[in-house]
Write an enzyme that holds these catalytic residues in place. Structure first.
Site, mmCIF file in Angstrom:
data_model
loop_
_atom_site.group_PDB
_atom_site.id
_atom_site.type_symbol
_atom_site.label_atom_id
_atom_site.label_comp_id
_atom_site.label_asym_id
_atom_site.label_seq_id
_atom_site.Cartn_x
_atom_site.Cartn_y
_atom_site.Cartn_z
ATOM 1 C CE LYS A 112 38.394 52.966 25.577
ATOM 2 N NZ LYS A 112 37.544 53.730 25.556
ATOM 3 C CE LYS A 195 36.235 45.856 27.338
ATOM 4 N NZ LYS A 195 36.173 47.178 28.310
ATOM 5 C CE LYS A 198 29.988 50.364 22.862
ATOM 6 N NZ LYS A 198 29.882 51.574 23.241
HETATM 7 P P1 TYM Z 1 31.593 51.760 27.718
HETATM 8 O O1 TYM Z 1 30.847 52.695 26.987
HETATM 9 O O2 TYM Z 1 32.151 50.925 27.187
HETATM 10 O O3 TYM Z 1 30.171 50.514 28.640
HETATM 11 C C1 TYM Z 1 29.193 50.510 28.820
HETATM 12 C C2 TYM Z 1 28.942 49.310 29.929
HETATM 13 O O4 TYM Z 1 28.891 48.141 29.185
HETATM 14 C C3 TYM Z 1 29.993 46.830 30.548
HETATM 15 N N1 TYM Z 1 30.859 46.695 29.024
HETATM 16 C C4 TYM Z 1 30.674 45.597 29.499
HETATM 17 N N2 TYM Z 1 30.114 44.311 30.776
HETATM 18 C C5 TYM Z 1 30.815 43.116 30.629
HETATM 19 N N3 TYM Z 1 31.135 42.855 29.942
HETATM 20 C C6 TYM Z 1 31.800 43.265 28.383
HETATM 21 N N4 TYM Z 1 32.714 42.939 27.655
HETATM 22 C C7 TYM Z 1 31.474 44.643 28.697
HETATM 23 N N5 TYM Z 1 31.771 45.510 28.361
HETATM 24 C C8 TYM Z 1 31.172 46.376 27.921
HETATM 25 C C9 TYM Z 1 30.536 48.338 31.020
HETATM 26 O O5 TYM Z 1 31.539 47.894 32.124
HETATM 27 C C10 TYM Z 1 29.634 49.718 30.550
HETATM 28 O O6 TYM Z 1 29.002 49.515 32.601
HETATM 29 N N6 TYM Z 1 33.675 54.647 30.735
HETATM 30 C C11 TYM Z 1 31.769 54.202 30.376
HETATM 31 C C12 TYM Z 1 30.919 54.916 30.131
HETATM 32 C C13 TYM Z 1 30.728 55.626 31.864
HETATM 33 C C14 TYM Z 1 30.050 55.876 32.951
HETATM 34 C C15 TYM Z 1 30.202 56.564 33.625
HETATM 35 C C16 TYM Z 1 29.182 54.533 33.433
HETATM 36 C C17 TYM Z 1 31.141 57.148 31.661
HETATM 37 N N7 TYM Z 1 30.640 58.085 33.027
HETATM 38 C C18 TYM Z 1 29.562 56.436 34.976
HETATM 39 C C19 TYM Z 1 29.557 54.927 34.519
HETATM 40 C C20 TYM Z 1 29.066 55.790 35.269
HETATM 41 C C21 TYM Z 1 32.180 52.964 29.395
HETATM 42 O O7 TYM Z 1 33.322 53.528 28.752
HETATM 43 O O8 TYM Z 1 31.257 52.552 29.373
#
Ligand code: TYM
Length: 333
Positions: A112, A195, A198
């Site tokens: 990032k 991957k 967004k």
């Molecule tokens: P975020 O907002 O990027 O994504 C949310 C969830 O979607 C999953 N994900 C994917 N899974 C499969 N293939 C993909 N291409 C893909 N893109 C996204 C992510 O693995 C996630 O489960 N840091 C986290 C948010 C967060 C969080 C937490 C998660 C903050 N605190 C505590 C679990 C526990 C994030 O940025 O997810």
């Protein structure tokens, strides 16, 4: 009793990766005897600058999407991270436990921050510390995520372990990831080695939950593949990342294994496979996008759900924070 926690950033639209990798699992985990806590992580979102009005609108959109995907306001605690100040308080304590060397290893920060890491916010760097606090402030033990979050979860375990060790207490549980069987990492429709995300500048790389039937059909039609027919074994997909990705999406939608899909499709061509995949996606996503629109047009209802969720979340974390302050020797326990 198992306590589940997971979070999603309210930035941009929910895509198929979020849905198949995480949210669908969140909905399935809402069962008797399991507590489920789901959070829209706005404090994480602002580690990269967000216009305030956009952030507010995105929270409403994301909450509508989660409700439409089957997250139930009765069965789960659904709330916005910044509405419970315990997350950021525990994150500060954890920032004194986590080591700089641990954060330096985080690949997501490197991705990032890119080439200009000196210009990245300190918050983007310490992001995984807040993520550990999100989970551990509820003593959650299971975390349904996609596999891109595994490294952050390992760090959460390291922090919990070091806290317990330094304060000679068996206080924080060591949380574990729960991955889906297939589609743990849904890839870009244009590049099977990166991957679905967004932040990719091209909308053609991802399917959004709000996409209509024509858009989905178009995106799948244009998805990158290769000229070979589909193989009969998943070993033969090693160097066919795009083919593997479409097959994994199909398997995830159908609730079957990759091999199951290959048994059905071996020897056929992508020109036959793609329209069927598009139909499956449309059938699966159309009811979700319709419900999303219904929730999004009832802002008061969604905001009420989030406010009640924040109250419940704070009630759950308060005794844990109080004990944590006592353990550390802080005032105001
Ligand atoms: P975020 O907002 O990027 O994504 C949310 C969830 O979607 C999953 N994900 C994917 N899974 C499969 N293939 C993909 N291409 C893909 N893109 C996204 C992510 O693995 C996630 O489960 N840091 C986290 C948010 C967060 C969080 C937490 C998660 C903050 N605190 C505590 C679990 C526990 C994030 O940025 O997810």
């Amino acid at each position: 009793m198992d306590r589940i926690f997971s979070g999603i950033q309210p930035t941009g639209d929910v895509h198929l990766g979020n849905y198949l990798g995480a949210i669908r699992n969140w909905a399935k985990m809402q069962q008797d005897g399991i507590e489920t806590i789901y959070c829209l992580v706005d404090l994480h979102a602002i580690t990269q600058w967000q216009p305030p009005a956009t952030l507010r609108a995105n929270v409403l959109d994301m909450a509508s999407a989660l409700l439409a995907c089957g997250i139930s306001a009765e069965k789960s605690v659904l709330f916005v991270q910044s509405a419970n100040p315990h997350h950021s308080e525990l994150a500060w304590i954890f920032s004194t436990v986590a080591r700089i060397g641990w954060l330096n290893r985080m690949t997501q920060f490197k991705e990032k921050a890119g080439k200009h890491k000196e210009n990245a916010s300190v918050g983007l760097y310490t992001y995984p510390v807040l993520m550990a606090a999100d989970i551990l402030v509820y003593h959650a033990n299971l975390v349904p995520v996609g596999d891109d979050q595994l490294q952050h979860l390992e760090l959460a375990r390291d922090i919990a372990q070091k806290f317990n060790h330094d304060y000679e207490q068996d206080f924080f549980p060591l949380p574990e990831a729960r991955l889906q069987q297939v589609a743990t990492r849904v890839m870009s429709l244009r590049d099977g080695n990166s991957k679905m995300s967004k932040s990719d500048p091209s909308d053609m790389t991802r399917i959004l939950l709000k996409d209509n039937a024509d858009t989905i059909a178009q995106k799948i039609k244009k998805a990158k593949t290769d000229a070979l027919p589909l193989p009969d074994s998943s070993d033969r997909l090693e160097d066919r990342a795009e083919a593997r990705n479409l097959l994994a999406i199909y398997a995830a939608l159908d609730g079957q294994t990759l091999q199951g899909v290959l048994d059905e499709w071996a020897g056929k061509n992508f020109s036959d496979f793609k329209p069927i995949l598009a139909d499956k996606l449309i059938a699966h996503l159309a009811p979700i996008s319709q419900k999303m629109n219904e929730y999004a047009s009832d802002e008061t209802e969604v905001m009420n759900i989030l406010a009640k969720g924040a109250q419940k979340a704070t009630t759950l974390s308060a005794p844990i924070m109080s004990k944590m302050r006592e353990i550390v020797g802080l005032q105001g326990s």
